[in-house]
Design a protein around this motif. Structure first.
Motif, short mmCIF file in Angstrom:
data_model
loop_
_atom_site.label_atom_id
_atom_site.label_comp_id
_atom_site.label_asym_id
_atom_site.label_seq_id
_atom_site.Cartn_x
_atom_site.Cartn_y
_atom_site.Cartn_z
N PRO A 1 7.86 -5.78 13.92
CA PRO A 1 8.23 -5.03 12.71
C PRO A 1 7.33 -5.40 11.54
N VAL A 2 6.88 -4.41 10.79
CA VAL A 2 6.02 -4.61 9.63
C VAL A 2 6.59 -3.83 8.46
N ARG A 3 6.60 -4.45 7.28
CA ARG A 3 7.00 -3.76 6.07
C ARG A 3 5.93 -4.00 5.00
N THR A 4 5.57 -2.95 4.28
CA THR A 4 4.54 -3.03 3.26
C THR A 4 5.13 -3.33 1.89
N PHE A 5 4.28 -3.88 1.03
CA PHE A 5 4.67 -4.22 -0.35
C PHE A 5 3.50 -3.91 -1.27
N ASN A 6 3.75 -4.03 -2.56
CA ASN A 6 2.71 -3.66 -3.52
C ASN A 6 1.70 -4.76 -3.81
N SER A 7 1.87 -5.93 -3.19
CA SER A 7 0.89 -7.01 -3.34
C SER A 7 1.12 -8.07 -2.28
N GLY A 8 0.09 -8.87 -2.05
CA GLY A 8 0.23 -10.01 -1.15
C GLY A 8 1.02 -11.14 -1.78
N THR A 9 1.16 -11.13 -3.08
CA THR A 9 2.04 -12.10 -3.74
C THR A 9 3.50 -11.79 -3.45
N ALA A 10 3.85 -10.50 -3.54
CA ALA A 10 5.21 -10.08 -3.23
C ALA A 10 5.57 -10.43 -1.78
N THR A 11 4.64 -10.22 -0.86
CA THR A 11 4.95 -10.51 0.55
C THR A 11 5.26 -11.98 0.75
N LEU A 12 4.51 -12.86 0.07
CA LEU A 12 4.78 -14.29 0.21
C LEU A 12 6.16 -14.65 -0.32
N GLU A 13 6.49 -14.14 -1.51
CA GLU A 13 7.80 -14.48 -2.09
C GLU A 13 8.93 -13.95 -1.22
N ILE A 14 8.81 -12.72 -0.77
CA ILE A 14 9.88 -12.15 0.07
C ILE A 14 9.93 -12.85 1.42
#
Length: 383
Positions: A54-67
């Motif tokens: 499963p993959v989900r996209t975000f508006n930045s690589g910073t957001a992906t780390l925090e989530i």
């Protein structure tokens, strides 16, 4: 050779083809420009690329780390082990969750977190490990996950720079725990701004979706609930269309970057710079995607500073960058008790590293031009 006599060579330039540009125009004309069908397709193709995970996209690589940290259950009072040799977002997001970053020095050979020192940093408060794959070079994944299993720790891989990299023939993203990619404009695959999380289950993917958009779950036409504290981190369809246009080219991009990196090694070997002590990255052409080519300057053997060296490169019409100053020496981290001398390898690297031009539209002749400039500067300013 002066800057005015040759075209300026930036240290990075994204390659976006005309089909992608036309595709973006189609999205703009469609009227659906925020998160929608392009994003769904991008997630599906990324999932295929990552072996069906499963993959989900975000508006930045910073957001992906925090989530990713929040999905792993990291919160106030926890500790997360990471490296001080990274973009400051890596540790900032740990603080954002209420946890504390615990730094481990780098292996000067790989410039990644030294896994042989990692276990010494584990305490009862350690909740997760966050390795960084600097310049696209992964850590020893077997060693990393052996440590994680032995101590029952989650892993959030900061693979921001590692899209297209692999470990022993398996793509980064196809194995491991939570994997975070960045699609910033300087990355090997870009969506202008953006990122993606590779997750372990549909339950984690659903939680990622909630965190991505205010914690909202919708049912039917009018059903809505909010059961977690989310934010506004969704990727637009315009950005997703750029990513979709990039994805079919990733293998070619990686092959070209490896070819250019090999040219750097050839062009710098036995030159004046290396003889003075200029440091080169680990010559890994099996696993790394060669996101960046970073040298370390032998400043003790030069009569100029790093800034002056970069200015001299600019006079030759060559751009450069610094990736990265040691995180723990920033004021925010000094205020939390970190100080000089704690992580000497990361400090030395952070004070002497220079990122050279490396992007897919470059030629080997461009690389040779950079190498000649470096050797000329070192010849002129060597002690």
């Amino acid at each position: 050779m002066t800057q005015s006599s040759v075209p300026f060579l930036p240290f990075v330039r994204p390659e976006i083809d005309e089909a992608t540009i036309a595709g973006v125009a189609d999205v703009l004309r469609s009227g659906w420009i925020t998160t929608g069908p392009q994003n769904q397709q991008f997630e599906a193709e990324l999932s295929t690329y990552c072996g069906g995970r499963p993959v989900r996209t975000f508006n930045s690589g910073t957001a992906t780390l925090e989530i990713g940290l929040r999905i792993a259950g990291v919160g106030p009072g926890d500790e997360v082990i990471t490296t001080p040799a990274s973009w400051v977002a890596t540790s900032n997001v740990i603080i954002e969750t209420g946890a504390m970053p615990v730094f481990v020095d780098i292996d000067p050979r790989t410039r990644n977190i030294d896994l042989n020192l990692l276990e010494q940093a584990i305490t009862p408060r350690t909740k997760a490990l966050m390795p960084v794959y600097l310049s696209g070079l992964p850590v020893d994944m077997d060693h990393l996950y052996r440590i994680a299993r032995n101590h029952k720790l989650r892993v959030i891989e900061d693979a921001a720079q590692a899209f297209g990299s692999s470990w022993k023939g398996t793509r980064i993203g196809q194995l491991g725990d939570i994997v975070s990619f960045s699609f910033h404009a300087n990355k090997n695959l870009t969506s202008i701004e953006g990122g993606a999380l590779v997750l372990n289950s549909e339950d984690e993917a659903l939680l990622a979706q909630k965190y991505r958009l205010q914690g909202i779950t919708r049912t039917g036409f009018d059903g809505m609930d909010c059961d977690v504290l989310g934010g506004k981190y969704n990727l637009t369809d315009v950005a997703a269309r750029v990513g979709l246009g990039q994805l079919p080219h990733i293998e070619r991009f990686t092959a070209q970057r490896r070819k250019l990196a090999q040219a750097y090694f050839a062009g710098l070997a036995d030159g004046a710079a290396v003889k003075l002590g200029l440091g080169l990255p680990l010559a890994d052409f099996d696993n790394s995607n060669w996101h960046m080519f970073q040298i370390t300057l032998p400043l003790e053997h030069l009569t100029l500073t790093r800034a002056a060296f970069m200015e001299a490169l600019k006079a030759h019409g060559i751009g450069s960058g610094v990736h990265y100053p040691a995180i723990h020496l920033f004021s925010l981290y000094r205020a939390r008790g970190f100080a000089e001398g704690m992580f000497p390898h990361a400090e030395r690297f952070g004070a002497s590293t220079v990122t050279l031009p490396l992007f897919t539209q470059m030629t080997e002749a461009d690389v040779m031009r950079v190498c000649r400039a470096i050797n000329e500067i070192c010849e002129q300013h060597g002690k």
